[in-house]
Design an enzyme around this catalytic site. Structure first.
Site, PDB file in Angstrom:
ATOM      1  N   HIS A   1      -1.282  11.576   5.338  1.00 41.37           N
ATOM      2  CA  HIS A   1      -0.476  11.140   4.281  1.00 41.37           C
ATOM      3  C   HIS A   1      -1.169  12.222   2.838  1.00 41.37           C
ATOM      4  O   HIS A   1      -2.425  11.839   2.677  1.00 41.37           O
ATOM      5  CB  HIS A   1      -0.373   9.928   3.477  1.00 41.37           C
ATOM      6  CG  HIS A   1       0.271   9.014   4.737  1.00 41.37           C
ATOM      7  ND1 HIS A   1       1.490   8.870   4.872  1.00 41.37           N
ATOM      8  CD2 HIS A   1      -0.364   8.484   5.889  1.00 41.37           C
ATOM      9  CE1 HIS A   1       1.934   8.074   5.766  1.00 41.37           C
ATOM     10  NE2 HIS A   1       0.706   7.860   6.622  1.00 41.37           N
ATOM     11  N   ASN A  38       6.641  10.324   3.682  1.00 42.65           N
ATOM     12  CA  ASN A  38       6.982   9.214   2.738  1.00 42.65           C
ATOM     13  C   ASN A  38       6.411   9.576   1.545  1.00 42.65           C
ATOM     14  O   ASN A  38       5.947   9.058   0.832  1.00 42.65           O
ATOM     15  CB  ASN A  38       6.431   8.015   3.258  1.00 42.65           C
ATOM     16  CG  ASN A  38       5.076   8.047   3.495  1.00 42.65           C
ATOM     17  OD1 ASN A  38       4.449   9.104   3.669  1.00 42.65           O
ATOM     18  ND2 ASN A  38       4.400   6.778   3.533  1.00 42.65           N
ATOM     19  N   HIS A  59       6.738   5.359  13.696  1.00 40.96           N
ATOM     20  CA  HIS A  59       5.976   4.077  12.929  1.00 40.96           C
ATOM     21  C   HIS A  59       6.744   2.922  13.385  1.00 40.96           C
ATOM     22  O   HIS A  59       7.955   2.554  13.025  1.00 40.96           O
ATOM     23  CB  HIS A  59       6.041   4.126  11.285  1.00 40.96           C
ATOM     24  CG  HIS A  59       5.463   2.986  10.731  1.00 40.96           C
ATOM     25  ND1 HIS A  59       4.472   2.980  10.046  1.00 40.96           N
ATOM     26  CD2 HIS A  59       6.140   1.806  10.644  1.00 40.96           C
ATOM     27  CE1 HIS A  59       4.113   1.788   9.442  1.00 40.96           C
ATOM     28  NE2 HIS A  59       5.036   0.981   9.874  1.00 40.96           N
ATOM     29  N   HIS A  93      -0.063   5.649  15.371  1.00 39.78           N
ATOM     30  CA  HIS A  93      -0.870   4.584  15.498  1.00 39.78           C
ATOM     31  C   HIS A  93      -0.796   3.278  16.341  1.00 39.78           C
ATOM     32  O   HIS A  93      -0.513   2.079  15.719  1.00 39.78           O
ATOM     33  CB  HIS A  93      -1.405   4.145  13.692  1.00 39.78           C
ATOM     34  CG  HIS A  93       0.157   4.130  13.048  1.00 39.78           C
ATOM     35  ND1 HIS A  93       1.108   3.342  13.531  1.00 39.78           N
ATOM     36  CD2 HIS A  93       0.575   4.593  11.899  1.00 39.78           C
ATOM     37  CE1 HIS A  93       1.974   3.547  12.688  1.00 39.78           C
ATOM     38  NE2 HIS A  93       1.785   4.125  11.685  1.00 39.78           N
ATOM     39  N   ASN A 107      -1.955  -0.338   7.800  1.00 43.15           N
ATOM     40  CA  ASN A 107      -0.689  -0.788   8.627  1.00 43.15           C
ATOM     41  C   ASN A 107      -0.452   0.451   9.736  1.00 43.15           C
ATOM     42  O   ASN A 107      -0.480   1.439   9.425  1.00 43.15           O
ATOM     43  CB  ASN A 107       0.625  -0.995   7.645  1.00 43.15           C
ATOM     44  CG  ASN A 107       1.813  -1.320   8.589  1.00 43.15           C
ATOM     45  OD1 ASN A 107       1.567  -2.006   9.564  1.00 43.15           O
ATOM     46  ND2 ASN A 107       2.860  -1.497   7.800  1.00 43.15           N
ATOM     47  N   ASP A 164      -4.283   8.961  10.406  1.00 41.36           N
ATOM     48  CA  ASP A 164      -3.663   8.142   9.324  1.00 41.36           C
ATOM     49  C   ASP A 164      -4.092   7.925   8.143  1.00 41.36           C
ATOM     50  O   ASP A 164      -4.112   7.071   7.274  1.00 41.36           O
ATOM     51  CB  ASP A 164      -3.025   6.800   9.874  1.00 41.36           C
ATOM     52  CG  ASP A 164      -2.238   6.020   9.229  1.00 41.36           C
ATOM     53  OD1 ASP A 164      -1.412   6.780   8.385  1.00 41.36           O
ATOM     54  OD2 ASP A 164      -1.938   4.903   9.325  1.00 41.36           O
ATOM     55  N   HIS A 194      -5.262   5.824  -1.423  1.00 45.28           N
ATOM     56  CA  HIS A 194      -4.805   4.982  -2.641  1.00 45.28           C
ATOM     57  C   HIS A 194      -5.900   5.169  -3.902  1.00 45.28           C
ATOM     58  O   HIS A 194      -7.016   5.217  -3.564  1.00 45.28           O
ATOM     59  CB  HIS A 194      -4.572   3.690  -2.234  1.00 45.28           C
ATOM     60  CG  HIS A 194      -3.230   3.471  -1.385  1.00 45.28           C
ATOM     61  ND1 HIS A 194      -2.102   3.592  -1.584  1.00 45.28           N
ATOM     62  CD2 HIS A 194      -3.227   3.004   0.089  1.00 45.28           C
ATOM     63  CE1 HIS A 194      -1.147   3.439  -0.517  1.00 45.28           C
ATOM     64  NE2 HIS A 194      -1.948   3.267   0.527  1.00 45.28           N
ATOM     65  N   PHE A 213      -0.948  -0.694   1.888  1.00 44.50           N
ATOM     66  CA  PHE A 213      -1.615  -0.505   2.944  1.00 44.50           C
ATOM     67  C   PHE A 213      -2.401   0.796   3.266  1.00 44.50           C
ATOM     68  O   PHE A 213      -1.669   1.757   2.551  1.00 44.50           O
ATOM     69  CB  PHE A 213      -0.608  -0.525   4.214  1.00 44.50           C
ATOM     70  CG  PHE A 213      -0.164  -2.106   4.693  1.00 44.50           C
ATOM     71  CD1 PHE A 213      -0.928  -2.967   5.202  1.00 44.50           C
ATOM     72  CD2 PHE A 213       1.148  -2.525   4.056  1.00 44.50           C
ATOM     73  CE1 PHE A 213      -0.293  -4.193   5.407  1.00 44.50           C
ATOM     74  CE2 PHE A 213       1.739  -3.777   4.018  1.00 44.50           C
ATOM     75  CZ  PHE A 213       1.006  -4.663   4.931  1.00 44.50           C
ATOM     76  N   GLY A 214      -3.456   1.054   3.856  1.00 44.90           N
ATOM     77  CA  GLY A 214      -4.158   2.245   4.113  1.00 44.90           C
ATOM     78  C   GLY A 214      -5.450   2.719   3.941  1.00 44.90           C
ATOM     79  O   GLY A 214      -5.963   2.003   3.039  1.00 44.90           O
TER      80      GLY A 214
HETATM   81 ZN    ZN Z   1       2.698   4.587   9.820  1.00 44.05          ZN
END
Ligand code: ZN
Length: 425
Positions: free
Chosen positions: A61, A93, A178, A231, A277, A304, A308, A322-323
């Site tokens: 991401h 996303n 996902h 994942h 997640n 993944d 943040h 999440f993350g």
């Molecule tokens: Zn995902």
């Protein structure tokens, strides 16, 4: 820049470590062998280092556009280069979502201007990843989509997924999922097991993931599509993927370093740097993931990487997003925990981070051979260093691995024949 890496260690096809020189000219690997002529080449001293094809991460991401306070294409690719990655595939996303050729073009323009390494963007399966209206897959393919996914959320309706798979099969592209059934999440913040009860937190049951995978495998079989699972985190997921492969269905899967290393029992309390997640699962799940990787049920390792801000994570595990970040810790963690103690060979780890993800998606990267793109990472396997989040070049400092001592650190990353990251610079 033309360069010659001298006397570097390389893992050969048989898994043996051999010493070699590598000549790079015009962005390609020009020659591999011993005592190569040095004239006209910048010398890079490889003695004591290991060379690998640059790592490939098919699940990251980068947050830009729309989430630049968390990460940008510039900071994310810098972080990836520092971790030894030369090819990464960012999830859609973002805001906007790459769901039309115009929105994908915007992202391509940002990548062209800001990326330090190769960035192959996913496009979405549905408009705004909202699950209601399908995107035009062939048009998105023409404009450079790497594959299609609604990562961040699951595609809830079976019919939507089935039709997308049929379209993807026609144009020989992968559907990447996902897997998460929204009716089975129950507002969970971590795995539904033992630890969430001790902490009094709502849990996400394993079936939230595995039910979607089982459904999608049957849809992929019917559609004749290539279906790649993001994942993978549960033992049931591993089992259904294993069965599907045995049945000859074109399914592939990835696993993250944190799911291979940690379980729910490691979650210390309400610290949101342990929230991701899918969540850290039970010890039996972690064992199944390790077995799945070893027997080829799972094909590759993907981080993944999900940055943040500290403020976003400071609200605690129940409410935080999440993350966790992944680029700058993946290789040292895996090398230290699996290769050094002898569970994996060095070749296995390198393959899961290079040639295997390339094979899953038919990418012409991830191999050390004459004529290939000069995408390389030099690793110092002896170097001991403690993971220190304050040294991350990613904007995201959110990691559960802060303070962990590891061996095996990247010291130089070369992309297309240019040095894009060097230790100490
Ligand atoms: Zn995902």
């Amino acid at each position: 820049m033309n360069m010659l890496i001298q006397q570097v260690q390389m893992v050969n096809e048989e898994g043996k470590i051999v010493e070699t020189d590598i000549k790079i000219a015009d962005g390609k690997i020009a020659e591999i062998g011993n005592q190569l002529a040095t004239e006209g080449f910048e010398i890079i001293e490889g003695k004591g280092l290991l060379v690998s094809p640059g790592f490939i991460d098919v699940h990251v991401h980068l947050r830009e556009p729309g989430g630049e306070h968390k990460e940008t294409i510039q900071t994310g690719t810098h972080s990836a280069a520092k971790g030894g990655y030369t090819t990464i595939c960012p999830m859609p996303n973002t805001r906007p979502v790459p769901d039309t050729k115009e929105n994908l073009e915007k992202i391509n323009t940002l990548i062209k201007a800001n990326a330090k390494i190769r960035v192959l963007p996913y496009a979405s399966i549905t408009i705004r990843e909202a699950g209601k209206e399908r995107t035009n897959l062939s048009e998105l393919k023409e404009h450079g989509a790497f594959a299609f996914t609604d990562d961040g959320v699951g595609v809830q309706e079976a019919g939507m997924m089935y039709e997308a798979m049929q379209d993807a099969a026609k144009i020989d592209m992968a559907i990447v999922a996902h897997c998460e059934d929204n009716t089975l999440i129950y507002g969970g913040a971590m795995h539904e097991g033992k630890r969430n009860k001790e902490l009094g937190l709502p849990g996400i049951p394993s079936i939230a993931e595995s039910v979607h995978i089982a459904r999608d495998i049957l849809l992929a079989e019917a559609a004749g599509a290539h279906y790649h699972v993001c994942h993978v985190s549960t033992k049931e997921s591993v089992r259904v993927i294993r069965d599907a492969k045995r049945a000859g269905i074109h399914v592939t899967g990835e696993v993250s370093p944190h799911h291979l290393l940690l379980t729910e029992d490691d979650v210390p309390g309400y610290d949101a740097d342990w929230k991701m997640n899918p969540p850290l699962r039970a010890i039996e799940d972690r064992e199944a993931l390790r077995e799945g990787l070893m027997d080829g049920t799972l094909d590759c390792i993907a981080t993944d990487h999900a940055p943040h801000t500290a403020d976003e994570k400071a609200v605690g595990i129940a409410k935080a997003p999440f993350g966790i970040t992944g680029f700058e810790t993946a290789f040292p963690l895996l090398y230290t925990n699996f290769v050094k103690p002898g569970y994996w060979t060095l070749k296995q780890l390198l393959d899961w981070m290079t040639v295997k993800p390339a094979e899953v998606f038919n990418l012409p990267y991830g191999k050390l051979e004459v004529g290939a793109e000069a995408d390389l990472v030099l690793l110092d396997l002896e170097k001991q260093q403690t993971i220190d989040r304050t040294t991350f070049v990613s904007k995201g400092k959110n990691t559960p691995f802060d303070g962990v001592e590891c061996a095996g650190w990247p010291v130089m990353t070369i992309f297309g024949g240019n040095i894009v990251w060097k230790d100490g610079q």
